[in-house]
Design an enzyme around this catalytic site. Structure first.
Site, mmCIF file in Angstrom:
data_model
loop_
_atom_site.group_PDB
_atom_site.id
_atom_site.type_symbol
_atom_site.label_atom_id
_atom_site.label_comp_id
_atom_site.label_asym_id
_atom_site.label_seq_id
_atom_site.Cartn_x
_atom_site.Cartn_y
_atom_site.Cartn_z
ATOM 1 N N PRO A 5 0.792 -1.234 0.000
ATOM 2 C CA PRO A 5 0.000 0.000 0.000
ATOM 3 C C PRO A 5 0.826 1.287 0.000
ATOM 4 C CG PRO A 5 -0.074 -1.068 2.146
ATOM 5 C CD PRO A 5 0.580 -2.037 1.205
ATOM 6 N N ASN A 6 0.289 2.254 -0.708
ATOM 7 C CA ASN A 6 0.829 3.618 -0.790
ATOM 8 C C ASN A 6 2.106 3.733 -1.623
ATOM 9 O OD1 ASN A 6 -1.214 4.876 0.913
ATOM 10 N ND2 ASN A 6 -0.270 3.733 2.589
ATOM 11 N N ARG A 13 5.227 10.982 -2.358
ATOM 12 C CA ARG A 13 4.968 10.619 -0.978
ATOM 13 C C ARG A 13 6.226 10.790 -0.134
ATOM 14 N NH1 ARG A 13 4.778 4.472 1.250
ATOM 15 N NH2 ARG A 13 4.075 4.991 3.331
ATOM 16 N N TYR A 18 11.395 8.625 1.385
ATOM 17 C CA TYR A 18 11.393 7.598 0.336
ATOM 18 C C TYR A 18 12.121 8.014 -0.942
ATOM 19 C CZ TYR A 18 8.033 5.525 3.494
ATOM 20 O OH TYR A 18 7.437 4.990 4.618
ATOM 21 N N ASN A 69 7.845 -5.750 -1.104
ATOM 22 C CA ASN A 69 7.833 -4.636 -0.165
ATOM 23 C C ASN A 69 6.377 -4.515 0.270
ATOM 24 O OD1 ASN A 69 7.875 -2.352 1.367
ATOM 25 N ND2 ASN A 69 8.932 -1.058 -0.137
ATOM 26 N N ALA A 72 3.281 -0.848 4.745
ATOM 27 C CA ALA A 72 2.740 -0.841 6.115
ATOM 28 C C ALA A 72 2.269 -2.225 6.561
ATOM 29 C CB ALA A 72 1.603 0.166 6.216
ATOM 30 N N HIS A 75 4.206 -4.566 9.002
ATOM 31 C CA HIS A 75 4.153 -4.446 10.462
ATOM 32 C C HIS A 75 2.831 -4.913 11.050
ATOM 33 C CE1 HIS A 75 7.503 -2.016 9.260
ATOM 34 N NE2 HIS A 75 6.722 -1.118 8.679
ATOM 35 N N GLU A 93 12.432 -9.843 1.377
ATOM 36 C CA GLU A 93 11.711 -8.647 1.837
ATOM 37 C C GLU A 93 12.592 -7.420 1.596
ATOM 38 O OE1 GLU A 93 10.963 -8.850 6.049
ATOM 39 O OE2 GLU A 93 10.214 -6.795 6.129
ATOM 40 N N HIS A 95 12.822 -2.939 1.664
ATOM 41 C CA HIS A 95 12.278 -1.643 2.065
ATOM 42 C C HIS A 95 13.179 -0.538 1.544
ATOM 43 C CE1 HIS A 95 9.384 -3.515 4.717
ATOM 44 N NE2 HIS A 95 10.356 -4.318 5.118
ATOM 45 N N LEU A 96 12.550 0.541 1.127
ATOM 46 C CA LEU A 96 13.317 1.724 0.700
ATOM 47 C C LEU A 96 14.056 2.325 1.887
ATOM 48 C CD1 LEU A 96 10.238 2.903 -1.172
ATOM 49 C CD2 LEU A 96 12.426 3.046 -2.340
ATOM 50 N N SER A 97 13.315 2.547 2.972
ATOM 51 C CA SER A 97 13.900 3.180 4.155
ATOM 52 C C SER A 97 14.459 2.101 5.083
ATOM 53 C CB SER A 97 12.827 4.001 4.886
ATOM 54 O OG SER A 97 11.775 3.172 5.343
ATOM 55 N N ARG A 102 13.653 4.053 12.203
ATOM 56 C CA ARG A 102 12.425 4.846 12.216
ATOM 57 C C ARG A 102 11.608 4.561 13.489
ATOM 58 N NH1 ARG A 102 9.533 4.568 6.655
ATOM 59 N NH2 ARG A 102 8.495 6.371 7.610
ATOM 60 N N ARG A 106 7.742 0.368 13.433
ATOM 61 C CA ARG A 106 8.252 -0.174 12.154
ATOM 62 C C ARG A 106 9.373 -1.193 12.364
ATOM 63 N NH1 ARG A 106 5.884 3.318 8.310
ATOM 64 N NH2 ARG A 106 5.575 5.377 9.209
HETATM 65 C C1 DQA Z 1 8.403 0.877 3.687
HETATM 66 C C2 DQA Z 1 8.530 1.073 5.201
HETATM 67 C C3 DQA Z 1 7.186 0.893 5.894
HETATM 68 O O1 DQA Z 1 7.315 1.088 7.299
HETATM 69 C C4 DQA Z 1 6.185 1.895 5.359
HETATM 70 O O2 DQA Z 1 4.913 1.668 5.935
HETATM 71 C C5 DQA Z 1 6.121 1.929 3.880
HETATM 72 C C6 DQA Z 1 7.346 1.778 3.096
HETATM 73 C C7 DQA Z 1 9.730 1.174 2.949
HETATM 74 O O3 DQA Z 1 9.869 0.736 1.830
HETATM 75 O O4 DQA Z 1 10.596 1.879 3.497
HETATM 76 O O5 DQA Z 1 5.059 2.180 3.308
HETATM 77 O O6 DQA Z 1 8.071 -0.489 3.435
#
Ligand code: DQA
Length: 143
Positions: A5-6, A13, A18, A69, A72, A75, A93, A95-97, A102, A106
Protein backbone atom coordinates in the site's frame (compact mmCIF):
# COMPACT_ATOMS: atom_id res chain seq x y z
CA UNK A 1 7.57 -8.31 -7.36
CA UNK A 2 4.79 -7.32 -4.97
CA UNK A 3 4.44 -3.70 -3.94
CA UNK A 4 2.17 -2.95 -0.98
CA UNK A 5 0.00 0.00 0.00
CA UNK A 6 0.83 3.62 -0.79
CA UNK A 7 3.85 2.69 -2.88
CA UNK A 8 1.88 3.83 -5.95
CA UNK A 9 2.46 7.33 -4.55
CA UNK A 10 6.25 7.08 -4.58
CA UNK A 11 7.81 10.23 -6.00
CA UNK A 12 5.28 12.49 -4.29
CA UNK A 13 4.97 10.62 -0.98
CA UNK A 14 7.28 11.86 1.83
CA UNK A 15 10.25 12.34 -0.54
CA UNK A 16 12.49 13.14 2.46
CA UNK A 17 12.06 9.51 3.55
CA UNK A 18 11.39 7.60 0.34
CA UNK A 19 13.27 9.76 -2.18
CA UNK A 20 12.15 11.16 -5.54
CA UNK A 21 11.94 7.86 -7.38
CA UNK A 22 8.58 6.69 -8.75
CA UNK A 23 7.18 3.17 -8.73
CA UNK A 24 7.47 3.05 -12.53
CA UNK A 25 11.16 3.92 -12.25
CA UNK A 26 11.64 1.13 -9.68
CA UNK A 27 9.89 -1.35 -11.95
CA UNK A 28 12.10 -0.26 -14.88
CA UNK A 29 15.20 -0.72 -12.73
CA UNK A 30 13.97 -4.19 -11.78
CA UNK A 31 13.22 -5.14 -15.38
CA UNK A 32 16.72 -4.02 -16.36
CA UNK A 33 18.20 -6.08 -13.52
CA UNK A 34 16.05 -9.08 -14.45
CA UNK A 35 17.30 -8.90 -18.05
CA UNK A 36 20.91 -8.71 -16.85
CA UNK A 37 20.32 -11.75 -14.66
CA UNK A 38 18.46 -13.64 -17.38
CA UNK A 39 15.21 -14.03 -15.44
CA UNK A 40 11.61 -12.97 -15.95
CA UNK A 41 9.93 -10.66 -13.48
CA UNK A 42 6.41 -9.36 -13.17
CA UNK A 43 5.29 -6.60 -10.86
CA UNK A 44 2.02 -5.89 -9.04
CA UNK A 45 1.11 -3.03 -6.70
CA UNK A 46 -1.95 -3.20 -4.47
CA UNK A 47 -3.33 -1.15 -1.62
CA UNK A 48 -5.41 -4.15 -0.51
CA UNK A 49 -4.17 -6.87 1.81
CA UNK A 50 -6.42 -9.57 0.31
CA UNK A 51 -5.20 -8.82 -3.21
CA UNK A 52 -1.63 -9.29 -2.05
CA UNK A 53 -2.62 -12.59 -0.38
CA UNK A 54 -4.29 -13.69 -3.64
CA UNK A 55 -1.19 -12.77 -5.64
CA UNK A 56 1.06 -14.76 -3.27
CA UNK A 57 -1.22 -17.81 -3.55
CA UNK A 58 -1.32 -17.51 -7.35
CA UNK A 59 2.47 -17.27 -7.49
CA UNK A 60 2.74 -20.91 -6.47
CA UNK A 61 2.68 -22.55 -9.90
CA UNK A 62 3.78 -19.48 -11.82
CA UNK A 63 6.92 -18.14 -10.16
CA UNK A 64 10.01 -19.49 -8.44
CA UNK A 65 10.39 -16.71 -5.92
CA UNK A 66 8.85 -13.58 -4.46
CA UNK A 67 10.34 -10.14 -3.89
CA UNK A 68 8.07 -8.07 -1.66
CA UNK A 69 7.83 -4.64 -0.16
CA UNK A 70 4.67 -5.11 1.88
CA UNK A 71 4.97 -1.47 3.05
CA UNK A 72 2.74 -0.84 6.11
CA UNK A 73 1.43 -4.43 5.98
CA UNK A 74 4.95 -5.53 6.94
CA UNK A 75 4.15 -4.45 10.46
CA UNK A 76 0.55 -5.65 10.69
CA UNK A 77 -0.25 -8.55 8.39
CA UNK A 78 -0.37 -12.08 9.73
CA UNK A 79 -2.34 -12.93 6.54
CA UNK A 80 0.52 -11.97 4.21
CA UNK A 81 3.02 -13.81 6.38
CA UNK A 82 0.81 -16.93 6.43
CA UNK A 83 0.40 -16.78 2.62
CA UNK A 84 4.19 -16.69 2.18
CA UNK A 85 4.55 -19.61 4.59
CA UNK A 86 1.80 -21.52 2.82
CA UNK A 87 3.26 -21.29 -0.69
CA UNK A 88 6.76 -21.83 0.65
CA UNK A 89 8.38 -19.90 -2.22
CA UNK A 90 11.75 -18.29 -1.48
CA UNK A 91 10.91 -14.69 -0.54
CA UNK A 92 13.07 -11.61 -0.12
CA UNK A 93 11.71 -8.65 1.84
CA UNK A 94 12.79 -5.17 0.76
CA UNK A 95 12.28 -1.64 2.07
CA UNK A 96 13.32 1.72 0.70
CA UNK A 97 13.90 3.18 4.15
CA UNK A 98 15.85 1.60 7.00
CA UNK A 99 12.86 0.52 9.09
CA UNK A 100 15.10 0.08 12.18
CA UNK A 101 16.06 3.77 12.20
CA UNK A 102 12.42 4.85 12.22
CA UNK A 103 9.50 4.72 14.66
CA UNK A 104 9.47 1.68 16.99
CA UNK A 105 6.26 0.32 15.38
CA UNK A 106 8.25 -0.17 12.15
CA UNK A 107 10.94 -2.26 13.85
CA UNK A 108 8.88 -5.43 13.81
CA UNK A 109 8.27 -7.30 10.56
CA UNK A 110 5.80 -10.18 10.38
CA UNK A 111 7.44 -11.16 7.10
CA UNK A 112 11.10 -11.36 8.13
CA UNK A 113 10.79 -14.77 9.89
CA UNK A 114 9.36 -16.38 6.73
CA UNK A 115 11.75 -14.63 4.30
CA UNK A 116 15.21 -15.78 3.21
CA UNK A 117 16.41 -12.30 4.12
CA UNK A 118 15.64 -8.60 4.22
CA UNK A 119 17.20 -5.56 2.55
CA UNK A 120 16.26 -2.25 4.10
CA UNK A 121 17.50 1.31 3.77
CA UNK A 122 19.05 1.63 0.31
CA UNK A 123 16.20 3.36 -1.47
CA UNK A 124 15.51 2.02 -4.97
CA UNK A 125 18.79 0.09 -4.75
CA UNK A 126 17.16 -2.17 -2.09
CA UNK A 127 15.03 -3.64 -4.88
CA UNK A 128 17.95 -4.33 -7.20
CA UNK A 129 19.95 -5.91 -4.36
CA UNK A 130 16.89 -7.91 -3.35
CA UNK A 131 16.35 -9.32 -6.84
CA UNK A 132 20.04 -10.19 -7.17
CA UNK A 133 19.96 -11.95 -3.79
CA UNK A 134 16.80 -13.87 -4.68
CA UNK A 135 18.16 -15.07 -8.03
CA UNK A 136 21.50 -16.07 -6.47
CA UNK A 137 19.64 -18.02 -3.81
CA UNK A 138 17.50 -19.81 -6.40
CA UNK A 139 20.55 -20.69 -8.52
CA UNK A 140 22.51 -21.98 -5.53
CA UNK A 141 19.54 -24.06 -4.43
CA UNK A 142 19.57 -25.74 -7.86
CA UNK A 143 23.26 -26.74 -7.72
C1 DQA B 1 8.40 0.88 3.69
C2 DQA B 1 8.53 1.07 5.20
C3 DQA B 1 7.19 0.89 5.89
O1 DQA B 1 7.32 1.09 7.30
C4 DQA B 1 6.19 1.90 5.36
O2 DQA B 1 4.91 1.67 5.93
C5 DQA B 1 6.12 1.93 3.88
C6 DQA B 1 7.35 1.78 3.10
C7 DQA B 1 9.73 1.17 2.95
O3 DQA B 1 9.87 0.74 1.83
O4 DQA B 1 10.60 1.88 3.50
O5 DQA B 1 5.06 2.18 3.31
O6 DQA B 1 8.07 -0.49 3.43
Amino acid sequence: MLHGPNLNLLGQREPGIYGPVTLDAIDSLLQETATELGVQMNSLQSNHEGELVDAIQQALHQYQGILINAAAYTHTSVAIRDAISAVNLPTVEVHLSNIYRREPFRHHSYIAPVAIGQISGFGAESYRLGLQALVRHLRQAKL
